[in-house]
Design an enzyme around this catalytic site. Structure first.
Site, PDB file in Angstrom:
ATOM      1  N   GLU A 216       0.883  -1.181   0.000  1.00 60.06           N
ATOM      2  CA  GLU A 216       0.000   0.000   0.000  1.00 60.06           C
ATOM      3  C   GLU A 216       0.909   1.216   0.000  1.00 60.06           C
ATOM      4  O   GLU A 216       1.448   1.583   1.046  1.00 60.06           O
ATOM      5  CB  GLU A 216      -0.909  -0.023   1.243  1.00 60.06           C
ATOM      6  CG  GLU A 216      -1.864  -1.205   1.295  1.00 60.06           C
ATOM      7  CD  GLU A 216      -3.020  -1.075   0.305  1.00 60.06           C
ATOM      8  OE1 GLU A 216      -3.294   0.057  -0.145  1.00 60.06           O
ATOM      9  OE2 GLU A 216      -3.636  -2.095  -0.017  1.00 60.06           O
ATOM     10  N   CYS A 250      -2.175   9.671   2.598  1.00 58.23           N
ATOM     11  CA  CYS A 250      -1.709   9.068   1.334  1.00 58.23           C
ATOM     12  C   CYS A 250      -2.649   9.370   0.178  1.00 58.23           C
ATOM     13  O   CYS A 250      -2.226   9.388  -0.967  1.00 58.23           O
ATOM     14  CB  CYS A 250      -1.546   7.563   1.500  1.00 58.23           C
ATOM     15  SG  CYS A 250      -3.052   6.754   2.048  1.00 58.23           S
TER      16      CYS A 250
HETATM   17  P1  NAD Z   1       8.179   4.527   4.976  1.00 59.81           P
HETATM   18  O1  NAD Z   1       8.148   3.712   3.736  1.00 59.81           O
HETATM   19  O2  NAD Z   1       9.333   5.409   5.223  1.00 59.81           O
HETATM   20  O3  NAD Z   1       8.070   3.603   6.286  1.00 59.81           O
HETATM   21  C1  NAD Z   1       7.071   2.623   6.430  1.00 59.81           C
HETATM   22  C2  NAD Z   1       7.568   1.524   7.339  1.00 59.81           C
HETATM   23  O4  NAD Z   1       8.702   0.905   6.736  1.00 59.81           O
HETATM   24  C3  NAD Z   1       7.991   1.975   8.721  1.00 59.81           C
HETATM   25  O5  NAD Z   1       7.480   1.053   9.670  1.00 59.81           O
HETATM   26  C4  NAD Z   1       9.520   1.922   8.671  1.00 59.81           C
HETATM   27  O6  NAD Z   1      10.105   1.580   9.912  1.00 59.81           O
HETATM   28  C5  NAD Z   1       9.771   0.840   7.655  1.00 59.81           C
HETATM   29  N1  NAD Z   1      11.018   1.060   6.909  1.00 59.81           N
HETATM   30  C6  NAD Z   1      11.548   2.264   6.565  1.00 59.81           C
HETATM   31  N2  NAD Z   1      12.700   2.082   5.874  1.00 59.81           N
HETATM   32  C7  NAD Z   1      12.881   0.759   5.783  1.00 59.81           C
HETATM   33  C8  NAD Z   1      13.886  -0.062   5.193  1.00 59.81           C
HETATM   34  N3  NAD Z   1      14.927   0.475   4.562  1.00 59.81           N
HETATM   35  N4  NAD Z   1      13.775  -1.408   5.290  1.00 59.81           N
HETATM   36  C9  NAD Z   1      12.713  -1.958   5.927  1.00 59.81           C
HETATM   37  N5  NAD Z   1      11.735  -1.239   6.508  1.00 59.81           N
HETATM   38  C10 NAD Z   1      11.811   0.099   6.442  1.00 59.81           C
HETATM   39  O7  NAD Z   1       6.803   5.315   4.927  1.00 59.81           O
HETATM   40  P2  NAD Z   1       6.304   6.432   5.908  1.00 59.81           P
HETATM   41  O8  NAD Z   1       7.204   7.614   5.737  1.00 59.81           O
HETATM   42  O9  NAD Z   1       6.077   5.871   7.255  1.00 59.81           O
HETATM   43  O10 NAD Z   1       4.854   6.761   5.293  1.00 59.81           O
HETATM   44  C11 NAD Z   1       4.686   7.675   4.270  1.00 59.81           C
HETATM   45  C12 NAD Z   1       4.432   6.995   2.947  1.00 59.81           C
HETATM   46  O11 NAD Z   1       3.447   5.978   3.105  1.00 59.81           O
HETATM   47  C13 NAD Z   1       3.869   7.953   1.928  1.00 59.81           C
HETATM   48  O12 NAD Z   1       4.455   7.712   0.682  1.00 59.81           O
HETATM   49  C14 NAD Z   1       2.389   7.615   1.889  1.00 59.81           C
HETATM   50  O13 NAD Z   1       1.750   7.942   0.691  1.00 59.81           O
HETATM   51  C15 NAD Z   1       2.430   6.142   2.121  1.00 59.81           C
HETATM   52  N6  NAD Z   1       1.170   5.681   2.665  1.00 59.81           N
HETATM   53  C16 NAD Z   1       0.388   4.863   1.919  1.00 59.81           C
HETATM   54  C17 NAD Z   1      -0.838   4.445   2.404  1.00 59.81           C
HETATM   55  C18 NAD Z   1      -1.742   3.549   1.634  1.00 59.81           C
HETATM   56  O14 NAD Z   1      -2.700   3.068   2.217  1.00 59.81           O
HETATM   57  N7  NAD Z   1      -1.489   3.283   0.367  1.00 59.81           N
HETATM   58  C19 NAD Z   1      -1.246   4.867   3.671  1.00 59.81           C
HETATM   59  C20 NAD Z   1      -0.402   5.685   4.401  1.00 59.81           C
HETATM   60  C21 NAD Z   1       0.800   6.077   3.910  1.00 59.81           C
END
Ligand code: NAD
Length: 464
Positions: A216, A250
């Site tokens: 997502e 998002c």
């Molecule tokens: P992110 O991808 O930075 O982090 C998400 C999760 O991944 C966190 O739990 C983090 O600890 C983990 N993570 C981060 N880097 C990692 C790595 N290198 N290896 C493994 N795990 C890792 O996202 P965010 O900044 O928390 O959220 C923002 C993004 O999420 C935006 O792009 C937003 O559009 C998207 N989003 C999508 C939805 C949806 O339903 N499609 C909902 C909310 C947010």
């Protein structure tokens, strides 16, 4: 609610092994068990409503009203509790003539252990909603909430550890290292919500274990505004959806593509509505969230450089506050149009012909949401059929994602797979095809020697 004392947290591999052993007992599979766990989860959330709302305030400066969006996941939970029995029923399938007599059906079975990795923007509901699906489908689960929303992570941890035994549902708090140690294990499904870049990392890790993924992700969700609209209502809805959670949603409208002839009136209406909703000095409004971190604050403020700020623009790093901001005359190639904004900045661009707007949308990766404001049915259909996006909302924003009967998910760069309600059940189940034959008859047309049966076989094929 059964209160369990928090057990010591085991290493990822040991924990997963404990879940495998528990799953193998078959206890998670019966309808009654799943229902009881969903009800337990509902009670646990109800008991902690205040703590959940407070945590959203601590993490994101979320106004109390918007804090309740996190608790609002209860609506999905109630829907699943009501419908689960029906979803679990095997689906009968008709047999072709050549296969008769017999019966066939598709039966959903749980996958095993699901890893749920969440983001920080709606940090409670975006780990609990997939968990509802995992439980409904009869799975075990391990949740890894975002470290960037530490207060919510703590509330989720307390809720999970007091409600479920870790061999059934467990939590691992922490950052990238914890996420990666979990990703190194062989789960039966990985449900990830976050950014596109990390989505790629998750998918790469999953590929090593042939683990299916739901991703997502995010992206730039366009909002196309035709001239034939109720301007007042349209602008009020857009302002609400954009500045909710300080734009850290998002599916927030990322940018506006408005018909050039109404652009001045549209921008004026934006200014007026923003003032009406958040006051003359929005930094004093109790209804605006803050940016989640200094890093996000610096990134979003950086997007203002060199832009024509026509509303807002004020910001305060100490408070991580950015006023609801509108940018006019934005160049399609400006930095603000190259990445998901994920903050309270709304660029406004104009178009003369709808085909132009469609071409611009289609020149970018497929978005998670697309918004059309128009009373013209032909134009609505033209945009619907000429563009691709995770979902669409016509004449409103955001709300299409809160209809539990519809799948929520992206397409292309905005995600893989979908969930919510029955779609979560579907995504987190394996749909097993079963054919059952009786013994009382065994026609010999399929068995060798074939020689004298070919004509009959050919006839049967032509009849099918
Ligand atoms: P992110 O991808 O930075 O982090 C998400 C999760 O991944 C966190 O739990 C983090 O600890 C983990 N993570 C981060 N880097 C990692 C790595 N290198 N290896 C493994 N795990 C890792 O996202 P965010 O900044 O928390 O959220 C923002 C993004 O999420 C935006 O792009 C937003 O559009 C998207 N989003 C999508 C939805 C949806 O339903 N499609 C909902 C909310 C947010």
């Amino acid at each position: 609610m059964t209160a369990l004392s928090a057990p010591p947290r085991q290493a990822a591999g040991t924990l997963l092994q404990a879940q495998r052993t528990f799953f193998a007992t078959g206890q998670t599979k019966p309808y009654d068990y799943r229902l009881a766990q969903l009800k337990k989860l509902k009670d646990a959330i109800l008991e902690r409503q205040d703590a959940i709302v407070q945590a959203a305030k601590d993490d994101l400066g979320r106004p109390e009203f918007e804090g309740y969006f996190e608790v609002g996941i209860m609506a999905e939970l109630s829907h699943v509790i009501k419908k689960l029995k029906g979803w679990m029923k095997p689906r009968k399938v008709g047999l072709p003539l050549a296969q008769m007599p017999g019966s066939a059906w598709v039966q959903a079975e749980p996958l095993g252990s699901v890893l749920i990795i969440g983001p920080w923007n709606y940090p409670f509901q975006l780990v609990i909603s997939p968990l509802i699906g995992a439980i409904a489908a009869g799975n075990c689960a391990i949740i890894k909430p975002s470290e960037l929303a530490p207060a919510t992570s703590k509330v989720v941890a307390e809720l999970i550890e007091s409600t479920f035994a870790p061999e059934y549902v467990a939590i691992r708090e922490g950052g990238v290292d914890v996420s990666q140690s979990l990703l190194a294990e062989k789960f039966d499904h990985i449900f990830f919500t976050g950014g596109t870049r990390v989505g790629q990392i998750v998918m790469e890790a999953a590929a090593k274990n042939l683990t299916p993924v739901t991703l997502e992700l995010g992206g730039k969700s366009p909002c196309i505004v035709d001239a034939d609209i109720n301007l007042e209502v349209a602008v009020r809805r857009i302002v609400w959806g954009k500045f909710l959670n300080a734009g850290q949603t998002c599916i927030a409208p990322d940018y506006i593509l408005v018909k050039e002839e109404i652009k001045p009136a549209f921008v004026a209406a934006l200014k007026q509505r923003i003032e009406e909703l958040y006051g003359e000095d929005p930094s004093q409004s109790p209804d605006l969230s803050r940016l989640v971190s200094d890093h996000q604050f610096d990134r979003v403020v950086g997007l203002l450089a060199g832009e024509d700020v026509v509303v807002g623009g004020q910001h305060d790093r100490a408070d991580r506050f950015i006023a609801p901001t509108v940018l006019n005359n934005v160049d399609w190639n400006a930095p603000t149009m190259q990445e998901e904004i994920f903050g309270p900045i709304l660029p406004v661009l104009g178009y003369e012909k709808i085909e132009e707007a469609i071409a611009q949308v289609n020149s970018k990766p497929k978005p998670l949401a697309l918004y059309i404001f128009s009373n013209d049915k032909a134009l609505q259909n033209q945009v619907l059929s000429a563009t691709s996006s995770g979902g669409v909302c016509i004449n409103d924003v955001i709300l299409h994602t809160a209809i539990w009967g519809m799948p929520f998910g992206g397409v292309g760069d905005s995600g893989i797979g979908a969930y919510h309600g029955q779609n979560s059940f579907h995504t987190l189940s394996h749909h097993k095809s079963v054919l059952k034959k009786p013994f009382w008859i065994d026609l010999d047309w399929r068995y060798p020697p074939y020689a004298d049966k070919l004509e009959f076989f050919k006839k049967m094929i032509s009849l099918s």
